[in-house]
Scaffold this active site. Structure first.
Site, PDB file in Angstrom:
ATOM      1  N   SER A 137       0.843  -1.190   0.000  1.00 26.26           N
ATOM      2  CA  SER A 137       0.000   0.000   0.000  1.00 26.26           C
ATOM      3  C   SER A 137       0.878   1.240   0.000  1.00 26.26           C
ATOM      4  O   SER A 137       1.763   1.379   0.860  1.00 26.26           O
ATOM      5  CB  SER A 137      -0.906  -0.018   1.233  1.00 26.26           C
ATOM      6  OG  SER A 137      -1.718   1.133   1.280  1.00 26.26           O
ATOM      7  N   LYS A 163      -1.058  -0.774  -4.449  1.00 31.81           N
ATOM      8  CA  LYS A 163      -2.300  -0.080  -4.098  1.00 31.81           C
ATOM      9  C   LYS A 163      -1.971   1.373  -3.813  1.00 31.81           C
ATOM     10  O   LYS A 163      -1.098   1.670  -2.988  1.00 31.81           O
ATOM     11  CB  LYS A 163      -2.956  -0.709  -2.868  1.00 31.81           C
ATOM     12  CG  LYS A 163      -4.239   0.000  -2.453  1.00 31.81           C
ATOM     13  CD  LYS A 163      -4.980  -0.740  -1.356  1.00 31.81           C
ATOM     14  CE  LYS A 163      -4.431  -0.464   0.026  1.00 31.81           C
ATOM     15  NZ  LYS A 163      -5.286  -1.041   1.085  1.00 31.81           N
ATOM     16  N   LYS A 165      -3.248   4.968  -2.369  1.00 31.92           N
ATOM     17  CA  LYS A 165      -4.244   5.729  -1.621  1.00 31.92           C
ATOM     18  C   LYS A 165      -4.617   6.963  -2.449  1.00 31.92           C
ATOM     19  O   LYS A 165      -3.742   7.643  -3.005  1.00 31.92           O
ATOM     20  CB  LYS A 165      -3.687   6.152  -0.262  1.00 31.92           C
ATOM     21  CG  LYS A 165      -3.378   4.997   0.683  1.00 31.92           C
ATOM     22  CD  LYS A 165      -4.642   4.355   1.215  1.00 31.92           C
ATOM     23  CE  LYS A 165      -4.328   3.331   2.290  1.00 31.92           C
ATOM     24  NZ  LYS A 165      -5.552   2.721   2.867  1.00 31.92           N
ATOM     25  N   ASP A 191      -7.409   2.979  -3.325  1.00 31.49           N
ATOM     26  CA  ASP A 191      -8.168   2.920  -2.072  1.00 31.49           C
ATOM     27  C   ASP A 191      -8.506   4.337  -1.641  1.00 31.49           C
ATOM     28  O   ASP A 191      -7.610   5.150  -1.413  1.00 31.49           O
ATOM     29  CB  ASP A 191      -7.334   2.217  -1.000  1.00 31.49           C
ATOM     30  CG  ASP A 191      -8.053   2.118   0.335  1.00 31.49           C
ATOM     31  OD1 ASP A 191      -9.263   2.391   0.391  1.00 31.49           O
ATOM     32  OD2 ASP A 191      -7.400   1.753   1.327  1.00 31.49           O
ATOM     33  N   GLU A 216     -11.354   0.626  -4.135  1.00 32.05           N
ATOM     34  CA  GLU A 216     -11.696   0.220  -2.775  1.00 32.05           C
ATOM     35  C   GLU A 216     -12.383   1.347  -2.007  1.00 32.05           C
ATOM     36  O   GLU A 216     -11.874   2.465  -1.945  1.00 32.05           O
ATOM     37  CB  GLU A 216     -10.419  -0.216  -2.046  1.00 32.05           C
ATOM     38  CG  GLU A 216     -10.641  -0.732  -0.639  1.00 32.05           C
ATOM     39  CD  GLU A 216      -9.339  -1.148   0.030  1.00 32.05           C
ATOM     40  OE1 GLU A 216      -9.369  -1.425   1.244  1.00 32.05           O
ATOM     41  OE2 GLU A 216      -8.291  -1.195  -0.654  1.00 32.05           O
ATOM     42  N   ASP A 241     -14.389  -2.271   2.044  1.00 30.73           N
ATOM     43  CA  ASP A 241     -13.492  -2.441   3.184  1.00 30.73           C
ATOM     44  C   ASP A 241     -14.278  -2.098   4.436  1.00 30.73           C
ATOM     45  O   ASP A 241     -14.883  -2.951   5.079  1.00 30.73           O
ATOM     46  CB  ASP A 241     -12.266  -1.543   2.989  1.00 30.73           C
ATOM     47  CG  ASP A 241     -11.318  -1.526   4.182  1.00 30.73           C
ATOM     48  OD1 ASP A 241     -11.612  -2.144   5.231  1.00 30.73           O
ATOM     49  OD2 ASP A 241     -10.260  -0.878   4.094  1.00 30.73           O
ATOM     50  N   LYS A 265     -10.385  -7.583   6.741  1.00 32.52           N
ATOM     51  CA  LYS A 265      -9.481  -7.210   7.833  1.00 32.52           C
ATOM     52  C   LYS A 265     -10.032  -7.830   9.114  1.00 32.52           C
ATOM     53  O   LYS A 265     -11.110  -7.420   9.579  1.00 32.52           O
ATOM     54  CB  LYS A 265      -9.381  -5.696   7.966  1.00 32.52           C
ATOM     55  CG  LYS A 265      -8.672  -5.012   6.807  1.00 32.52           C
ATOM     56  CD  LYS A 265      -8.632  -3.509   6.990  1.00 32.52           C
ATOM     57  CE  LYS A 265      -7.908  -2.826   5.833  1.00 32.52           C
ATOM     58  NZ  LYS A 265      -7.975  -1.347   5.927  1.00 32.52           N
ATOM     59  N   GLY A 293      -4.411  -4.705   5.338  1.00 35.81           N
ATOM     60  CA  GLY A 293      -3.478  -4.493   6.442  1.00 35.81           C
ATOM     61  C   GLY A 293      -3.797  -3.236   7.216  1.00 35.81           C
ATOM     62  O   GLY A 293      -4.415  -2.304   6.688  1.00 35.81           O
TER      63      GLY A 293
END
Length: 371
Positions: A137, A163, A165, A191, A216, A241, A265, A293
């Site tokens: 990430s 991934k 953000k 995400d 996400e 998520d 998660k 994570g």
């Protein structure tokens, strides 16, 4: 018959991050953990609470988790004379909410139970692999060139999936730049951590052109209906998520068409046993899952890797090596193989325990109880 737990220790620990990590929720420079140690039968079990220091990702936070454990959860756990991890959820069902605190206690009981039995967490879950591919990430960076440097470094290390953000104002440009630099073959996803509204659908549709694995959690965590509406407008699969807090909510999201992929998660859903139920449900409905994570230490990271070895986890998870976030982990570091995989722990329970000296060095508060 007496219960499994003879002594309890709750520690608040702070580990400095190698570099600041920024999401749409804010910037972190250190990670504060709550660790639970349970002793019984000549062994000990460890659990890690993934709540953050401030209630920005969820309503839970570390000081609140310590309080609810001490005041409400542990008294119920001890009084119920629990002997297996399956006993934990029923014992704690009278307390509303606090899934991350409950998950930490369940993991500690499970670790203790399995160490006494000589069984690994992966064996207990029914894992089918001994290695799993690792994704990484990448937080919001100060500039696009800085982002490209960071992504390039992770790809050089061997990570199998990136991934990014994103947030309003940091979305199309960085994604386009990564695609142009590293090509269409790179497994890439984004995400949003619930940073957008349905009114942003036109902008989010523009992400379709980049061939992403998934988008996400673009919208608010408690709005499955709007996610279902957005999913109809996109070709990129939507992944949930924060919206998935239990097998029940996962079933609702799937039935509404609000998601095609779920980020599991364990802390968010109340524990690894519920996480396994979500895996089983999603697999039965043809919905892909992967393991997210929460900047875990080597304890939680190893537990996540064991979970990610189940057959339904068909996408690389955020199961990165310890040095992704920490110069110094609390356990023997989790390492990345040259081909971008991490090894599923095979020792009893989680397969590792904190180093006592490091634990002492980074502990900021400790509470203990003996029966």
């Amino acid at each position: 018959m007496s219960g499994l737990i003879e002594a309890v220790e709750i520690r608040t620990v702070r580990l400095p991050l190698r570099a600041p990590f920024q999401t749409s929720n804010g910037v972190s420079t250190e990670r504060e953990f709550v660790l639970v140690r349970l002793a019984g039968g000549g062994a000990e079990g460890w659990g890690e609470c993934v709540a953050e220091r401030e209630p920005t990702y969820s309503s839970e936070h570390t000081s609140g988790a310590v309080d609810v454990m001490r005041s409400f959860l542990l008294p119920r756990l001890v009084a119920a004379e629990v002997r297996t991890a399956e006993d934990v959820a029923p014992a704690l069902s009278g307390v509303v909410g606090h899934p991350m605190a409950k998950a930490a206690l369940e993991l500690a009981v499970l670790d203790l139970e399995l160490r006494l039995r000589g069984v690994s967490l992966a064996q207990y879950f029914g894992a089918t692999r001994t290695r799993v591919p690792a994704g990484v990430s990448v937080g919001i960076q100060p500039s696009v060139p800085a982002l490209l440097d960071v992504v390039g470094g992770f790809l050089d290390e061997g990570y199998r999936r990136i991934k990014l953000k994103i947030q309003p104002g940091w979305d199309l440009e960085p994604v386009r730049a990564v695609r142009q630099r590293f090509g269409d073959e790179l497994p890439l996803q984004v995400d949003a951590n619930a940073a957008y509204d349905l009114a942003d659908a036109a902008l989010l549709r523009r992400l379709d052109e980049f061939g992403l694995l998934l988008i996400e959690q673009p919208l608010h965590h408690d709005d499955l209906y709007q996610h279902a509406r957005l999913a109809e407008l996109l070709t990129t699969p939507l992944c949930l998520d924060e919206s998935v807090v239990s097998a029940r909510s996962a079933a609702a999201a799937i039935s509404m068409g609000a998601t095609r992929i779920i980020n599991i998660k364990p802390g968010r859903v109340g524990g690894y046993l519920e996480a396994r139920r979500i895996h089983d449900l999603a697999r039965a409905h043809g919905v892909a899952v992967w393991c997210g994570g929460m900047l875990e230490s080597g304890l939680g990271r190893r537990a996540n890797i064991a979970l990610a070895a189940l057959p339904g986890f068909t996408l690389p998870g955020d199961t990165s090596a310890s040095d992704r976030f920490y110069e110094c982990d609390l356990t023997t570091p989790v390492t990345l193989d040259a081909d971008g995989h991490v090894t599923v722990p095979s020792g009893p329970g989680i397969g590792a325990a904190p180093d006592p000296d490091l634990l002492s060095k980074f502990t900021v508060d400790v509470w203990s109880y003996e029966r």
